[in-house]
Design a protein around this motif. Structure first.
Motif, short mmCIF file in Angstrom:
data_model
loop_
_atom_site.label_atom_id
_atom_site.label_comp_id
_atom_site.label_asym_id
_atom_site.label_seq_id
_atom_site.Cartn_x
_atom_site.Cartn_y
_atom_site.Cartn_z
N LEU A 262 -6.61 8.26 -2.54
CA LEU A 262 -5.45 7.58 -1.96
C LEU A 262 -5.70 6.08 -1.85
O LEU A 262 -4.84 5.26 -2.20
N SER A 263 -6.87 5.70 -1.38
CA SER A 263 -7.19 4.29 -1.24
C SER A 263 -7.22 3.58 -2.59
O SER A 263 -6.68 2.48 -2.74
N MET A 264 -7.84 4.21 -3.57
CA MET A 264 -7.95 3.58 -4.88
C MET A 264 -6.59 3.42 -5.53
O MET A 264 -6.29 2.37 -6.13
N ALA A 265 -5.74 4.43 -5.43
CA ALA A 265 -4.40 4.34 -6.01
C ALA A 265 -3.58 3.24 -5.33
O ALA A 265 -2.85 2.49 -5.98
N CYS A 266 -3.72 3.13 -4.01
CA CYS A 266 -3.01 2.07 -3.27
C CYS A 266 -3.57 0.70 -3.63
O CYS A 266 -2.81 -0.27 -3.75
N ALA A 267 -4.88 0.60 -3.82
CA ALA A 267 -5.48 -0.68 -4.18
C ALA A 267 -4.93 -1.17 -5.52
O ALA A 267 -4.60 -2.34 -5.67
N VAL A 268 -4.84 -0.28 -6.50
CA VAL A 268 -4.30 -0.65 -7.80
C VAL A 268 -2.85 -1.12 -7.66
O VAL A 268 -2.45 -2.16 -8.21
N GLU A 269 -2.07 -0.39 -6.90
CA GLU A 269 -0.67 -0.76 -6.71
C GLU A 269 -0.55 -2.12 -6.01
O GLU A 269 0.28 -2.96 -6.38
N MET A 270 -1.36 -2.36 -5.01
CA MET A 270 -1.32 -3.64 -4.29
C MET A 270 -1.67 -4.81 -5.20
O MET A 270 -1.01 -5.85 -5.19
N ILE A 271 -2.71 -4.63 -5.99
CA ILE A 271 -3.14 -5.70 -6.90
C ILE A 271 -2.03 -6.00 -7.90
O ILE A 271 -1.75 -7.17 -8.20
N HIS A 272 -1.37 -4.97 -8.39
CA HIS A 272 -0.26 -5.18 -9.32
C HIS A 272 0.86 -5.97 -8.66
O HIS A 272 1.44 -6.88 -9.26
#
Length: 349
Positions: A262-272
């Motif tokens: 969950l954290s990694m998927a959110c991190a990718v989305e935030m960076i995008h």
């Protein structure tokens, strides 16, 4: 003042020194508020030409936040403490990024998490041979925060996604390359440089000590990073890495296997979302706070801390598996908070 931090005026400088080396200078709530109070007091002080932040010990400038209290309160069902801490910490990060005077950070050893927040938003960021900068939050069920998501979004190519989900450590050259630092100066020169900064109040003296750092890894890996981490989401990154048998891909997969999906998927989305000219520190911290506000109650934070710090079994039971993470879970964690949204300019009570 706390024994964990030494704040004073010296020469032309406002000086902040973290003084808990045995705890790797981990940031406590009291240290955070003390730094903010000092910056507020020095903003219009004509005697202070620049701010200089450093830390005692060789192992770490600051290896992150002091999370024991966060864990204890969260386990007791008190989510308000953590939300208040993160809000106050993020307000400090924004003040550093927007500070009207030069802000010089001397970053030896580990510079992670909260340590990034009080150094890497400064105007003059100095590293040495021992420097290891990282945003490893996904490994404990958080996301790269303290404004780190913005730094990751501005890193070359897809380095931000790579660093954010794997928690890879950057040596001095990599930190400069990725925009987390500015100058490499051997530690043996720091005392002389520090004295010159204090006496002159001129951050320009740093240039006279700077050298070319030993070459890091990330420049040579940029092609592979861009090839594998350019997808729309975490699943695309995983599929690309799994289709490769390179040492780089295998190492990245191993690192990803340790983090909260969950954290990694959110991190990718935030960076995008933060990639582009319209993003700034306020936007980044707002996004981060949406996640951290919910991290204890609906995220993996408490389980991540239990596995890494409390029980140390290194066997976290994440809420979602890597291949079964529903898309709505990311949306839920990053939804606007409405009246609970982060307010950076409000005064402390």
């Amino acid at each position: 003042m706390s024994d964990d931090i030494h704040i004073r005026k010296e020469g032309r400088a406002g000086r902040i020194t973290l003084t808990r080396p045995k705890a790797l200078n981990a940031m406590s709530y009291d240290m955070c508020t003390a730094i903010e109070a000092a910056l507020d007091g020095w903003r219009d002080d004509p005697e202070v030409a620049l701010v200089l932040i450093d830390a005692e010990g060789d192992k770490a400038f600051c290896a992150g936040g002091d999370i024991q209290q966060l864990y204890d309160t969260g386990r007791a069902g008190d989510f308000a403490y953590g939300r208040r801490f993160w809000a106050d910490e993020y307000r400090l990060n924004a003040k550093i990024a927007r500070y009207p005077k030069p802000y010089v950070a001397l970053m030896q050893g580990f510079v992670m998490g909260g340590g990034v927040g009080i150094s890497c938003h400064g105007s003059h960021r100095v590293v040495c041979d021992s420097t290891q900068v990282a945003m490893p939050e996904c490994g404990i069920g958080l996301v790269p925060d303290v404004g780190g998501s913005l730094l990751l979004a501005r890193a070359p190519g897809r380095s931000g996604e790579y660093l954010g989900v794997t928690g890879t450590r950057m040596g001095p050259d990599d930190a400069i390359y990725c925009g987390f630092a500015d100058s490499y100066i051997p530690k043996l020169k720091w005392n002389e440089m520090r004295a010159a900064l204090v006496e002159s109040g001129d951050p320009g003296v740093i240039d006279g000590y700077a050298e070319t750092p030993p070459e890091g890894d990330l420049r040579a890996q940029q092609g592979e990073i861009d090839a594998h981490f350019g997808g729309e989401g975490l699943h695309d990154i995983l599929n690309s890495l799994r289709a490769s048998d390179s040492d780089f891909a295998n190492g990245a997969l191993k690192a990803i296997g340790r983090g909260s999906p969950l954290s990694m998927a959110c991190a990718v989305e935030m960076i995008h979302r933060l990639r582009g000219p319209g993003a700034d520190i306020g936007r980044a911290l707002d996004l981060e706070y949406r996640f951290t506000y919910r991290a204890m109650e609906t995220g993996d934070f408490l389980e991540g801390i239990r596995a890494a710090i409390i029980d140390r079994d290194r066997n976290p039971q994440w809420k979602h598996g890597l291949d079964v993470l529903p898309g709505y879970a990311v949306s839920q964690m990053l939804m606007p908070l409405g009246p609970d949204a982060l307010t950076l300019e409000e005064e402390r009570p």
